[in-house]
Design an enzyme around this catalytic site. Structure first.
Site, PDB file in Angstrom:
ATOM      1  N   HIS A  46      -9.754  -5.673   3.818  1.00 25.74           N
ATOM      2  CA  HIS A  46      -9.008  -4.886   2.868  1.00 25.74           C
ATOM      3  C   HIS A  46      -7.860  -5.814   2.200  1.00 25.74           C
ATOM      4  O   HIS A  46      -7.057  -6.489   2.810  1.00 25.74           O
ATOM      5  CB  HIS A  46      -8.628  -3.633   3.179  1.00 25.74           C
ATOM      6  CG  HIS A  46      -9.414  -2.409   3.269  1.00 25.74           C
ATOM      7  ND1 HIS A  46      -9.394  -1.187   3.166  1.00 25.74           N
ATOM      8  CD2 HIS A  46     -10.833  -2.699   3.559  1.00 25.74           C
ATOM      9  CE1 HIS A  46     -10.506  -0.684   3.337  1.00 25.74           C
ATOM     10  NE2 HIS A  46     -11.622  -1.361   3.737  1.00 25.74           N
ATOM     11  N   GLU A  48      -4.744  -5.080   1.296  1.00 21.80           N
ATOM     12  CA  GLU A  48      -3.378  -4.675   2.085  1.00 21.80           C
ATOM     13  C   GLU A  48      -3.374  -5.654   3.516  1.00 21.80           C
ATOM     14  O   GLU A  48      -2.516  -6.097   3.943  1.00 21.80           O
ATOM     15  CB  GLU A  48      -3.403  -3.174   2.443  1.00 21.80           C
ATOM     16  CG  GLU A  48      -3.419  -2.544   1.358  1.00 21.80           C
ATOM     17  CD  GLU A  48      -4.705  -1.574   0.934  1.00 21.80           C
ATOM     18  OE1 GLU A  48      -4.711  -0.587   0.594  1.00 21.80           O
ATOM     19  OE2 GLU A  48      -5.727  -2.580   1.067  1.00 21.80           O
ATOM     20  N   CYS A  76      -5.737   3.269   2.120  1.00 23.95           N
ATOM     21  CA  CYS A  76      -6.758   3.999   3.140  1.00 23.95           C
ATOM     22  C   CYS A  76      -6.136   4.207   4.597  1.00 23.95           C
ATOM     23  O   CYS A  76      -4.935   3.817   4.782  1.00 23.95           O
ATOM     24  CB  CYS A  76      -8.196   3.288   3.170  1.00 23.95           C
ATOM     25  SG  CYS A  76      -8.068   1.957   4.428  1.00 23.95           S
ATOM     26  N   CYS A  79      -5.381   0.755   6.253  1.00 17.73           N
ATOM     27  CA  CYS A  79      -4.294   0.154   5.806  1.00 17.73           C
ATOM     28  C   CYS A  79      -2.929   0.823   5.970  1.00 17.73           C
ATOM     29  O   CYS A  79      -1.914   0.164   5.772  1.00 17.73           O
ATOM     30  CB  CYS A  79      -4.756   0.040   4.251  1.00 17.73           C
ATOM     31  SG  CYS A  79      -6.216  -1.311   3.998  1.00 17.73           S
TER      32      CYS A  79
END
Length: 145
Positions: A46, A48, A76, A79
């Site tokens: 991801h 992040e 999410c 993260c």
């Protein structure tokens, strides 16, 4: 946030869900990331996570105190908790994620009282622009089917 949007645009151009992130300390970008889930073949790539890793490598420290994480989509749970564990001071995001958002939409990981660090959370920054990137990407996917 504009740099995070640029990262998200790069992700979209690469066929990834358009999410971008940057880590800023003292007005300087110290970490950048964009979704690379398809490219790397892992659910953990991801934006992040990659931005936080980049920042820790550039700073040379595990903790990112004094830093702000800017991301185009509400983080999410994975993260959001990575940001908590990284000790960022603040999480700033663009579009809210009513399906998986963990900074208030579904759950609020940064505000969990049992954790020992609670970054400030600011949502809705450049929300229209961030949401438009996501909407355009998913519209193209629907047309392709």
């Amino acid at each position: 946030m504009e740099k995070a949007v640029a990262q998200a645009s790069e992700a979209a151009a690469a066929g990834e869900v358009p999410v971008g992130a940057v880590v800023v300390r003292g007005g300087e970008i110290v970490g950048e990331g964009r979704n690379r889930i398809v490219e790397r073949g892992t659910a953990t790539a991801h934006a992040e996570i990659l931005a936080l890793i980049d920042a820790t490598e550039k700073i040379g420290a595990r903790e990112l105190t004094g830093c702000t994480l800017y991301v185009t989509l509400e983080p999410c749970p994975m993260c959001a908790y990575a940001a908590v564990l990284s000790r960022v001071d603040r999480i700033v995001f663009g579009a809210y994620d009513p399906k998986a958002g963990a900074c208030g939409s579904i759950v609020n990981v940064p505000a969990e009282p049992r954790f020992n660090h609670h970054p400030e959370v600011i949502g809705g920054v450049m929300e229209v622009e961030c949401g438009a990137l996501l909407a355009a990407f998913f519209e193209l996917l629907r047309r392709a089917d």
